[in-house]
Write an enzyme that holds these catalytic residues in place. Structure first.
Site, mmCIF file in Angstrom:
data_model
loop_
_atom_site.group_PDB
_atom_site.id
_atom_site.type_symbol
_atom_site.label_atom_id
_atom_site.label_comp_id
_atom_site.label_asym_id
_atom_site.label_seq_id
_atom_site.Cartn_x
_atom_site.Cartn_y
_atom_site.Cartn_z
ATOM 1 N N CYS A 172 4.707 -5.519 -7.377
ATOM 2 C CA CYS A 172 4.337 -5.020 -6.050
ATOM 3 C C CYS A 172 4.300 -6.124 -5.001
ATOM 4 O O CYS A 172 3.951 -5.880 -3.851
ATOM 5 C CB CYS A 172 3.018 -4.287 -6.137
ATOM 6 S SG CYS A 172 3.129 -2.993 -7.385
ATOM 7 N N HIS A 313 -3.223 -5.472 1.277
ATOM 8 C CA HIS A 313 -2.505 -4.862 0.161
ATOM 9 C C HIS A 313 -3.249 -3.602 -0.288
ATOM 10 O O HIS A 313 -2.628 -2.629 -0.707
ATOM 11 C CB HIS A 313 -2.411 -5.866 -0.992
ATOM 12 C CG HIS A 313 -1.751 -5.318 -2.215
ATOM 13 N ND1 HIS A 313 -0.418 -4.982 -2.233
ATOM 14 C CD2 HIS A 313 -2.227 -5.026 -3.453
ATOM 15 C CE1 HIS A 313 -0.106 -4.518 -3.443
ATOM 16 N NE2 HIS A 313 -1.186 -4.520 -4.191
ATOM 17 N N GLU A 324 -9.893 -7.988 -2.806
ATOM 18 C CA GLU A 324 -9.162 -8.426 -1.606
ATOM 19 C C GLU A 324 -10.113 -8.524 -0.413
ATOM 20 O O GLU A 324 -10.039 -9.465 0.385
ATOM 21 C CB GLU A 324 -8.015 -7.463 -1.292
ATOM 22 C CG GLU A 324 -7.161 -7.944 -0.120
ATOM 23 C CD GLU A 324 -5.988 -7.016 0.190
ATOM 24 O OE1 GLU A 324 -5.918 -5.914 -0.387
ATOM 25 O OE2 GLU A 324 -5.149 -7.408 1.027
ATOM 26 N N LYS A 350 -1.560 2.020 3.330
ATOM 27 C CA LYS A 350 -1.298 2.810 2.114
ATOM 28 C C LYS A 350 -2.039 4.143 2.136
ATOM 29 O O LYS A 350 -1.682 5.063 1.411
ATOM 30 C CB LYS A 350 -1.670 2.011 0.873
ATOM 31 C CG LYS A 350 -0.703 0.869 0.596
ATOM 32 C CD LYS A 350 -0.966 0.232 -0.757
ATOM 33 C CE LYS A 350 0.040 -0.853 -1.079
ATOM 34 N NZ LYS A 350 -0.208 -2.125 -0.382
ATOM 35 N N HIS A 355 1.475 3.773 -2.307
ATOM 36 C CA HIS A 355 1.881 2.431 -2.722
ATOM 37 C C HIS A 355 3.377 2.450 -3.074
ATOM 38 O O HIS A 355 3.767 3.032 -4.082
ATOM 39 C CB HIS A 355 1.040 2.000 -3.915
ATOM 40 C CG HIS A 355 1.229 0.576 -4.307
ATOM 41 N ND1 HIS A 355 2.106 -0.270 -3.657
ATOM 42 C CD2 HIS A 355 0.642 -0.162 -5.283
ATOM 43 C CE1 HIS A 355 2.059 -1.462 -4.236
ATOM 44 N NE2 HIS A 355 1.178 -1.431 -5.218
ATOM 45 N N PHE A 417 1.201 -6.847 -10.321
ATOM 46 C CA PHE A 417 0.881 -7.013 -11.744
ATOM 47 C C PHE A 417 1.451 -8.351 -12.209
ATOM 48 O O PHE A 417 2.515 -8.785 -11.766
ATOM 49 C CB PHE A 417 1.517 -5.889 -12.567
ATOM 50 C CG PHE A 417 0.722 -4.606 -12.584
ATOM 51 C CD1 PHE A 417 -0.463 -4.470 -11.866
ATOM 52 C CD2 PHE A 417 1.158 -3.524 -13.331
ATOM 53 C CE1 PHE A 417 -1.191 -3.277 -11.900
ATOM 54 C CE2 PHE A 417 0.438 -2.330 -13.371
ATOM 55 C CZ PHE A 417 -0.737 -2.209 -12.655
HETATM 56 C C1 NAG Z 1 -3.399 -10.963 -7.198
HETATM 57 O O1 NAG Z 1 -2.486 -10.284 -7.965
HETATM 58 C C2 NAG Z 1 -3.073 -9.436 -8.974
HETATM 59 C C3 NAG Z 1 -1.999 -8.902 -9.828
HETATM 60 O O2 NAG Z 1 -2.491 -8.513 -11.049
HETATM 61 C C4 NAG Z 1 -3.753 -8.331 -8.327
HETATM 62 O O3 NAG Z 1 -4.213 -7.376 -9.281
HETATM 63 C C5 NAG Z 1 -4.877 -8.916 -7.606
HETATM 64 O O4 NAG Z 1 -5.499 -7.899 -6.878
HETATM 65 C C6 NAG Z 1 -4.447 -10.025 -6.675
HETATM 66 N N1 NAG Z 1 -5.603 -10.764 -6.373
HETATM 67 C C7 NAG Z 1 -6.531 -10.313 -5.579
HETATM 68 C C8 NAG Z 1 -7.704 -11.152 -5.491
HETATM 69 O O5 NAG Z 1 -6.457 -9.327 -4.900
#
Ligand code: NAG
Ligand code: NAG
Ligand code: NAG
Length: 430
Positions: A172, A313, A324, A350, A355, A417
């Site tokens: 993603c 995101h 986040e 989103k 997504h 991921f």
């Molecule tokens: C960074 O990437 C990971 C992918 O597994 C994601 O799940 C994660 O939310 C991201 N980090 C943060 C702190 O959002």
């Protein structure tokens, strides 16, 4: 250092085909998320029965049908994600007015378009056909319709672009990596113009089953699809799968100025990082996201207090949105940041489109460029009660209704991921 600006935009999204149509519907608070009932019996047995589907119809009305964008002979050779990419690329190139014919221009124009999953439909059908009927059931177009880099390949063939040709596939984060990497190729002198973005079309029962098994999807809103994607909301409970493509024309600043191109915004910074933590779960404090944003600002030469807007995101999962949110607050309310959380403006588009996986970062970077260009923050749909836990969600999340505000600098985040995180810093060009 060569500077990189955005001179063309193109998109196919669950809100429609074309950037103007998509953007207007986004600002009006419309949703692109619908029920998957009617798509086939296999969908009806899945726990998540909502999706951001690209609406079918004529191009004139702002909807999608392949024949309005591609000759049938070309479309037949292409996966649906590649068709979306080709349509968005043609819109972006028309928008940029970039239709070069001179050899040196063609050699200085490249393409980077990725996809997270690619053509699952083709892989599935061909596996079943091969299992039942053997060698003769495999189409000679199987491999070209399967490969992810063929979106970029088809576009370079169509226009004769002979510069760099590349395809990121980082789940993603794909869309942001494609645009960020393309901006580096321009800065480094490998190209003057890049057609960059991401495309995805894997709304297939097998993909939905896989994401549902990973416990990633919204399953509680099957009777009310419009309410299912609710980033930052207390009742969020998983993401909604979507499809589409986002493509930008990126251009070296002097090159754009010399031909008097319309400049939407500048790609000022690009940060990449990794959680180095877990396959699918975010690190709770959002360290990876924090590092990516920090790098993007460092590269842009901006302090955290210069950031007017973050296109998050935030996919509408409990852990992801919370991590986040923490990371954004840690960076933007830090010592060089703003004073109060209410001054930090974040939204997740989103809520309206779901997504788009490998296309998400590209479509959202387009929204971010338009936010900077038009001084408006697109809304987070379905945000009734920021929370879970409520005391942590005290920023301005642009709930439900777009907000008009000066936006000089913005960040667009994408995480995937594998723990891969990236952030783009987009600013006004002056
Ligand atoms: C960074 O990437 C990971 C992918 O597994 C994601 O799940 C994660 O939310 C991201 N980090 C943060 C702190 O959002
Ligand atoms: C795969 O098979 C299904 C069911 O027969 C069909 O609807 C779909 O168009 C096929 N997809 C491709 C890429 O051939
Ligand atoms: C940087 C910026 O524009 N911050 C604004 C975010 O939104 C709040 C209101 O919701 C404003 O007060 C801030 O100035």
């Amino acid at each position: 250092m060569r500077r990189v600006v955005i001179t063309g935009l193109g998109a196919v999204t669950p809100l429609g085909a074309g950037v103007k149509h998509t953007w207007r519907r986004l600002l009006d608070g419309n949703t692109g998320i619908v029920s998957t009932t009617g798509l086939g019996a296999k969908f009806d047995l899945l726990p998540s029965r909502v999706a951001g589907l690209v609406p079918q119809g004529s191009r004139q009305d702002g909807f999608w049908q392949a024949k309005d964008w591609l000759p049938a002979s070309e479309a037949r050779q292409m996966a649906l994600f590649a068709q979306y990419a080709a349509a968005a690329a043609s819109e972006a190139l028309d928008d940029a007015g970039w239709h070069p014919t001179a050899q040196h221009d063609l050699e200085a124009t490249g393409v980077t378009i990725g996809s997270g999953i690619g053509n699952l439909d083709e892989a599935y059908n061909t596996s079943v056909a091969f299992d039942q009927g053997g060698y003769r059931k495999v189409s000679p177009l199987f491999v070209p319709r399967l490969l992810i880099n063929l979106a970029a390949g088809h576009i370079s063939i169509r226009y004769g672009f002979k510069g760099p040709n590349h395809a990121a596939t980082t789940a993603c984060t794909t869309g942001v990596h494609a645009i960020g990497d393309a901006s580096r190729l321009i800065m480094f002198g490998d190209a003057n113009v890049m057609v960059a973005g991401g495309a995805e079309s894997c709304i297939h029962p097998l993909a939905v089953a896989g994401f549902a098994r990973a416990r990633s999807l919204a399953t509680a809103w099957n009777d009310n699809p419009a309410a299912s994607s609710r980033p930052f909301d207390r009742d969020r409970a998983g993401f909604v799968i979507g499809e589409g493509a986002g493509i930008m024309v990126l251009e070296e600043l002097e090159h754009a100025k010399a031909r008097k191109a319309n400049i939407y915004a500048e790609v000022r910074g690009y940060g990449l990082s990794s959680d180095a933590y877990h396959m699918t779960a975010p690190q709770e404090d959002g360290d990876g996201a924090y590092l990516a944003m920090k790098q993007a600002l460092k590269h842009a030469g901006l302090k955290p207090n210069a950031v007017d807007y973050v296109n998050a995101h935030a996919t509408s999962t409990i852990l992801g949105d919370a991590a986040e949110n923490k990371a954004i607050k840690r960076l933007l309310l830090g010592s060089e940041g703003r004073k109060r959380a209410s001054e930090v403006n974040i939204s997740s588009t989103k809520g309206a489109i779901g997504h788009l996986l490998g296309a998400a970062g590209a479509v959202e970077a387009i929204f971010t460029a338009l936010a900077v260009n038009h001084n408006v923050l697109p809304p987070t749909l379905n945000l009734e009660n920021p929370g879970n836990p409520p005391e942590q969600f005290d920023c301005n999340y642009v709930a439900k209704v777009a907000q008009r505000r000066p936006v000089n600098a913005a960040l667009s985040n994408s995480f995937g991921f594998g723990g891969t995180n990236a952030s783009l810093c987009v600013t006004k060009y002056e």
